[in-house]
Design an enzyme around this catalytic site. Structure first.
Site, short mmCIF file in Angstrom:
data_model
loop_
_atom_site.label_atom_id
_atom_site.label_comp_id
_atom_site.label_asym_id
_atom_site.label_seq_id
_atom_site.Cartn_x
_atom_site.Cartn_y
_atom_site.Cartn_z
N HIS A 166 0.84 -1.20 0.00
CA HIS A 166 0.00 0.00 0.00
C HIS A 166 0.88 1.26 0.00
O HIS A 166 2.04 1.20 0.41
CB HIS A 166 -0.86 0.04 1.27
CG HIS A 166 -1.95 -0.97 1.31
ND1 HIS A 166 -2.06 -1.91 2.30
CD2 HIS A 166 -3.02 -1.16 0.50
CE1 HIS A 166 -3.15 -2.65 2.10
NE2 HIS A 166 -3.74 -2.22 1.01
N CYS A 253 -2.60 0.05 9.87
CA CYS A 253 -3.76 -0.67 9.35
C CYS A 253 -4.57 -1.36 10.44
O CYS A 253 -5.68 -1.83 10.18
CB CYS A 253 -3.37 -1.64 8.27
SG CYS A 253 -2.11 -2.76 8.77
C1 CIR Z 1 -3.81 -8.01 3.14
O1 CIR Z 1 -3.01 -8.49 2.35
O2 CIR Z 1 -4.82 -7.42 2.78
C2 CIR Z 1 -3.53 -8.17 4.62
N1 CIR Z 1 -2.91 -9.43 4.86
C3 CIR Z 1 -2.68 -7.04 5.11
C4 CIR Z 1 -3.33 -5.70 4.99
C5 CIR Z 1 -2.51 -4.62 5.56
N2 CIR Z 1 -3.17 -3.39 5.44
C6 CIR Z 1 -2.56 -2.22 5.49
O3 CIR Z 1 -1.34 -2.16 5.59
N3 CIR Z 1 -3.30 -1.13 5.36
#
Ligand code: CIR
Length: 258
Positions: A166, A253
């Site tokens: 991201h 997140c």
């Molecule tokens: C994903 O791949 O969507 C989750 N395992 C990790 C999301 C992390 N989100 C973020 O850094 N905003």
């Protein structure tokens, strides 16, 4: 930006079944993840926030990464449409928790996709990352919504940066026109008059940090980043994030702050 509230969601028993590109790393330990999550919650409370703690839903092993489901600013909240199909359904339950604070919100519609992790707010301006999760249609919808609510925005294309899931994996807004930026992150015009504090490649994970009122929460184990922030007069609190890192999750997140 002052925050009064945050929404978080506990990691569930199948947390390790979430999406990850870190195939080389070991699976996360749920007990440790819960302990790290609890410490994260204490830190948010000690920054002055009231917390809504949602239970895990086994249907959504990535559900603890709540930041991806909404973009919340002072004048508007926007339900995203996460780019990973397994995560689309997370939005409805977070919306239900948010409703008591924000009874109305805008919505990203198909075929647009947006992950909250791609959205970096710096005062009245939003940087929208174009990534494997946030597509051009979603970015355009988001920009139009923000314009209607008198915010400005610009896109940052990170699709060529294989190591960035991201936008906020590589950049964080620290307040007072300062950004923490991963080494090698491209120059961004809209940031030209801001200060960039650089994160060395070896500490890239710590570029994802979060300013919460008077403190910046960072991942523990990154002394260079901690020292650079302190040198800039920033009060730092380090939190263990190892189990979330194994699932590609950064510190920001784990919460929606508003
Ligand atoms: C994903 O791949 O969507 C989750 N395992 C990790 C999301 C992390 N989100 C973020 O850094 N905003």
């Amino acid at each position: 930006m002052r925050f009064n509230n945050a929404i978080v969601r506990l990691p569930g028993s199948n947390f390790s079944a979430g999406l990850t590109t870190s195939a080389s790393k070991s699976a996360p330990d749920l007990g440790k993840a819960l302990a790290q999550h609890a410490a994260y919650c204490i830190a948010l409370k000690e920054c002055g926030l009231d917390l809504t703690v949602m239970d895990a839903n086994p249907q959504y092993p990535d559900g603890t990464f709540v930041e991806d489901t909404f973009v919340i600013a002072e004048r508007v909240a926007i339900a995203t449409r996460p780019g990973a199909k397994t995560r689309t359904g997370e939005v409805a339950s977070v919306a239900a928790a948010l409703r008591r604070y924000r009874p109305q919100w805008e919505q990203i519609e198909a075929p647009g996709t947006v992950d909250g992790g791609d959205i970096c707010q710096a005062e009245e301006h939003f940087f929208i990352g174009l990534s494997a999760r946030t597509n051009e249609d979603g970015a355009a919808q988001l920009a139009a919504i923000l314009t209607r609510h008198h915010y400005t925005s610009s896109t940052v294309d990170i699709r060529g940066h294989a190591t960035l899931l991201h936008l906020k994996s590589g950049i964080a807004y620290l307040g007072e026109r300062r950004f923490l930026v991963m080494h090698g992150f491209p120059a961004i015009d809209a940031m030209a008059d801001a200060d960039r504090i650089e994160v060395a490649q070896a500490e890239a994970y710590a570029a994802n940090c979060v300013r919460v009122n008077d403190q910046v929460l960072i991942a523990a184990g990154f002394p260079g980043v901690a020292a650079a922030l302190k040198k800039n007069g920033i009060s730092v609190r380090a939190l263990e994030m190892s189990e979330f890192a194994k699932m590609d999750g950064g510190l920001s997140c784990l919460s929606l702050r508003f």
